[in-house]
Write a protein that holds these residues in place. Structure first.
Motif, PDB file in Angstrom:
ATOM      1  N   ASP A  89      -6.624  27.820 -43.238  1.00  0.00           N
ATOM      2  CA  ASP A  89      -7.134  26.617 -43.892  1.00  0.00           C
ATOM      3  C   ASP A  89      -7.850  25.675 -42.925  1.00  0.00           C
ATOM      4  N   ASP A  90      -7.874  26.019 -41.650  1.00  0.00           N
ATOM      5  CA  ASP A  90      -8.533  25.172 -40.660  1.00  0.00           C
ATOM      6  C   ASP A  90     -10.043  25.372 -40.758  1.00  0.00           C
ATOM      7  N   THR A  91     -10.761  24.306 -41.096  1.00  0.00           N
ATOM      8  CA  THR A  91     -12.204  24.394 -41.285  1.00  0.00           C
ATOM      9  C   THR A  91     -12.992  23.881 -40.080  1.00  0.00           C
ATOM     10  N   HIS A  92     -12.314  23.433 -39.023  1.00  0.00           N
ATOM     11  CA  HIS A  92     -13.013  22.894 -37.858  1.00  0.00           C
ATOM     12  C   HIS A  92     -13.625  24.020 -37.021  1.00  0.00           C
ATOM     13  N   SER A  93     -14.842  23.797 -36.567  1.00  0.00           N
ATOM     14  CA  SER A  93     -15.530  24.776 -35.713  1.00  0.00           C
ATOM     15  C   SER A  93     -15.222  24.434 -34.256  1.00  0.00           C
ATOM     16  N   ARG A  94     -14.173  25.052 -33.723  1.00  0.00           N
ATOM     17  CA  ARG A  94     -13.679  24.668 -32.409  1.00  0.00           C
ATOM     18  C   ARG A  94     -13.480  25.840 -31.438  1.00  0.00           C
ATOM     19  N   TYR A 109     -13.027  23.811 -28.047  1.00  0.00           N
ATOM     20  CA  TYR A 109     -13.071  22.357 -28.142  1.00  0.00           C
ATOM     21  C   TYR A 109     -11.771  21.899 -28.787  1.00  0.00           C
ATOM     22  N   LEU A 110     -10.802  21.589 -27.933  1.00  0.00           N
ATOM     23  CA  LEU A 110      -9.481  21.218 -28.422  1.00  0.00           C
ATOM     24  C   LEU A 110      -9.536  19.837 -29.058  1.00  0.00           C
ATOM     25  N   PRO A 111      -8.799  19.619 -30.153  1.00  0.00           N
ATOM     26  CA  PRO A 111      -8.847  18.319 -30.824  1.00  0.00           C
ATOM     27  C   PRO A 111      -8.472  17.164 -29.898  1.00  0.00           C
ATOM     28  N   ASN A 112      -9.121  16.023 -30.133  1.00  0.00           N
ATOM     29  CA  ASN A 112      -8.848  14.829 -29.338  1.00  0.00           C
ATOM     30  C   ASN A 112      -7.442  14.305 -29.587  1.00  0.00           C
ATOM     31  N   GLY A 113      -7.062  14.149 -30.836  1.00  0.00           N
ATOM     32  CA  GLY A 113      -5.698  13.772 -31.169  1.00  0.00           C
ATOM     33  C   GLY A 113      -5.432  12.294 -31.339  1.00  0.00           C
ATOM     34  N   ASN A 114      -6.437  11.459 -31.148  1.00  0.00           N
ATOM     35  CA  ASN A 114      -6.240  10.022 -31.337  1.00  0.00           C
ATOM     36  C   ASN A 114      -6.604   9.616 -32.763  1.00  0.00           C
ATOM     37  N   PRO A 115      -5.901   8.592 -33.299  1.00  0.00           N
ATOM     38  CA  PRO A 115      -4.804   7.857 -32.678  1.00  0.00           C
ATOM     39  C   PRO A 115      -3.492   8.630 -32.770  1.00  0.00           C
ATOM     40  N   GLN A 116      -2.639   8.347 -31.833  1.00  0.00           N
ATOM     41  CA  GLN A 116      -1.315   8.964 -31.861  1.00  0.00           C
ATOM     42  C   GLN A 116      -0.253   7.856 -31.803  1.00  0.00           C
ATOM     43  N   PRO A 117       0.896   8.085 -32.451  1.00  0.00           N
ATOM     44  CA  PRO A 117       1.222   9.254 -33.283  1.00  0.00           C
ATOM     45  C   PRO A 117       0.474   9.215 -34.604  1.00  0.00           C
ATOM     46  N   GLY A 118       0.465  10.363 -35.265  1.00  0.00           N
ATOM     47  CA  GLY A 118      -0.210  10.442 -36.547  1.00  0.00           C
ATOM     48  C   GLY A 118      -0.708  11.841 -36.812  1.00  0.00           C
ATOM     49  N   PRO A 119      -1.391  12.052 -37.942  1.00  0.00           N
ATOM     50  CA  PRO A 119      -1.825  13.402 -38.338  1.00  0.00           C
ATOM     51  C   PRO A 119      -2.827  14.020 -37.366  1.00  0.00           C
ATOM     52  N   LYS A 120      -3.669  13.220 -36.730  1.00  0.00           N
ATOM     53  CA  LYS A 120      -4.631  13.785 -35.784  1.00  0.00           C
ATOM     54  C   LYS A 120      -3.928  14.330 -34.543  1.00  0.00           C
ATOM     55  N   PHE A 121      -2.885  13.649 -34.110  1.00  0.00           N
ATOM     56  CA  PHE A 121      -2.127  14.150 -32.961  1.00  0.00           C
ATOM     57  C   PHE A 121      -1.322  15.387 -33.348  1.00  0.00           C
ATOM     58  N   ASP A 122      -0.783  15.393 -34.547  1.00  0.00           N
ATOM     59  CA  ASP A 122      -0.052  16.578 -35.027  1.00  0.00           C
ATOM     60  C   ASP A 122      -0.983  17.792 -35.073  1.00  0.00           C
ATOM     61  N   TYR A 123      -2.223  17.565 -35.533  1.00  0.00           N
ATOM     62  CA  TYR A 123      -3.201  18.660 -35.580  1.00  0.00           C
ATOM     63  C   TYR A 123      -3.538  19.142 -34.177  1.00  0.00           C
ATOM     64  N   LYS A 124      -3.675  18.212 -33.247  1.00  0.00           N
ATOM     65  CA  LYS A 124      -3.962  18.586 -31.858  1.00  0.00           C
ATOM     66  C   LYS A 124      -2.887  19.534 -31.329  1.00  0.00           C
ATOM     67  N   LEU A 125      -1.626  19.161 -31.510  1.00  0.00           N
ATOM     68  CA  LEU A 125      -0.528  19.979 -30.986  1.00  0.00           C
ATOM     69  C   LEU A 125      -0.436  21.319 -31.716  1.00  0.00           C
ATOM     70  N   ALA A 126      -0.679  21.313 -33.021  1.00  0.00           N
ATOM     71  CA  ALA A 126      -0.640  22.572 -33.779  1.00  0.00           C
ATOM     72  C   ALA A 126      -1.755  23.506 -33.323  1.00  0.00           C
ATOM     73  N   TRP A 127      -2.937  22.943 -33.085  1.00  0.00           N
ATOM     74  CA  TRP A 127      -4.065  23.753 -32.612  1.00  0.00           C
ATOM     75  C   TRP A 127      -3.758  24.302 -31.225  1.00  0.00           C
ATOM     76  N   PHE A 128      -3.150  23.479 -30.397  1.00  0.00           N
ATOM     77  CA  PHE A 128      -2.784  23.908 -29.041  1.00  0.00           C
ATOM     78  C   PHE A 128      -1.796  25.072 -29.101  1.00  0.00           C
ATOM     79  N   GLU A 129      -0.840  25.006 -30.020  1.00  0.00           N
ATOM     80  CA  GLU A 129       0.115  26.106 -30.173  1.00  0.00           C
ATOM     81  C   GLU A 129      -0.594  27.397 -30.537  1.00  0.00           C
ATOM     82  N   ARG A 130      -1.564  27.305 -31.421  1.00  0.00           N
ATOM     83  CA  ARG A 130      -2.335  28.494 -31.795  1.00  0.00           C
ATOM     84  C   ARG A 130      -3.123  29.029 -30.605  1.00  0.00           C
TER      85      ARG A 130
END
Length: 262
Positions: A89-94, A109-130
């Motif tokens: 379901d990830d539609t980002h071209s990264r 291109y790893l997600p920036n993740g700001n502002p944190q905490p929040g959904p953008k930071f959660d996405y950053k960490l999830a993408w990093f895990e992948r």
């Protein structure tokens, strides 16, 4: 033996900064160039200009933001993967991966993740895990691999001019840094740090408060080498002159030179 120069460059808008990109390609002539933050849909990628400069290319675009590409001098990259596995379901071209001149090269291109905490930071960490999971499979393959890109990670306090105003930023969070260290722990070599173990080397200077003029930078663009490539590292560096040009990207191209078989 010959030298293979592989570079990564967050172009921060390929259409508006195409002249700067072409100037850099002509002057530095990297054999492989990994680009991030194209900010252009696939149909808007300037392939004819890239080809006229002597480069073949593959790209994974996205309108207005994200987007990655791999360029090869006098060659055509052979695409292996478009997008990281693990989230359909990830539609980002990264993420883009290709075989180029005998090496598997990834532009990420790893997600920036700001502002944190929040959904953008959660996405950053999830993408990093992948990324960590996929990097493990690349590592296990035994192929020569370079993971190049804008990681949006400041690995240590020695990789930033001053932490005072950045402590709450997603790039410096303990969770972010822990993911990067877990990636390295697989056996990858951080090429720029290996080349300059004690020096402060920056790859990014934002547009605020004269950070470029004051050399108030961050090291967030990294090239990680698989174990067979690490001993072949001949040189690494940052093309700082690019950041000093008019209307420059806030990143400078970062590169490695590897000794490879002809």
């Amino acid at each position: 033996m010959q030298t293979l120069k592989i570079a990564t460059f967050n172009i921060n808008g390929i259409r508006s900064r195409l002249p700067a990109l072409l100037q850099w390609l002509e002057r530095e002539q990297p054999d492989v160039a990994c680009l991030q933050e194209l900010k252009a849909a696939d149909v808007a990628f300037p392939i004819l200009d890239i080809q006229a400069a002597g480069y073949g290319a593959i790209w994974h675009g996205q309108a207005s933001w994200n987007g990655v590409a791999i360029l090869a001098r006098d060659a055509e990259p052979l695409e292996i993967r478009r997008g990281l596995p693990g989230d359909p379901d990830d539609t980002h071209s990264r993420y883009l991966e290709a075989a180029v001149k005998g090496v598997i090269v990834a532009s990420l291109y790893l997600p920036n993740g700001n502002p944190q905490p929040g959904p953008k930071f959660d996405y950053k960490l999830a993408w990093f895990e992948r990324l960590i999971q996929h990097a493990a499979s690349l590592y296990a393959s035994g192929h020569p691999v370079v993971l190049a890109g804008d990681y949006n990670v400041v690995p240590t306090d020695d990789d930033i001019y001053n932490t005072r105003s950045w402590r709450k930023d997603a790039l410096l969070q303990p969770e972010t840094r822990a993911c990067y260290q877990r990636l390295l722990a697989q056996g990858w070599t951080d090429a720029l740090r290996a080349r300059f173990p004690q020096e402060r080397i920056y790859t990014f200077w934002d547009y605020f408060r004269q950070h470029w003029e004051k050399d108030s930078g961050l090291r967030i663009d990294h090239l990680l080498l698989s174990p067979d490539l690490a001993p072949r590292l001949q040189n690494a560096g940052v093309d700082r002159w690019v950041r000093d040009q008019p209307r420059a990207s806030d990143h400078a191209p970062t590169w490695v030179e590897l000794e490879v078989s002809e």
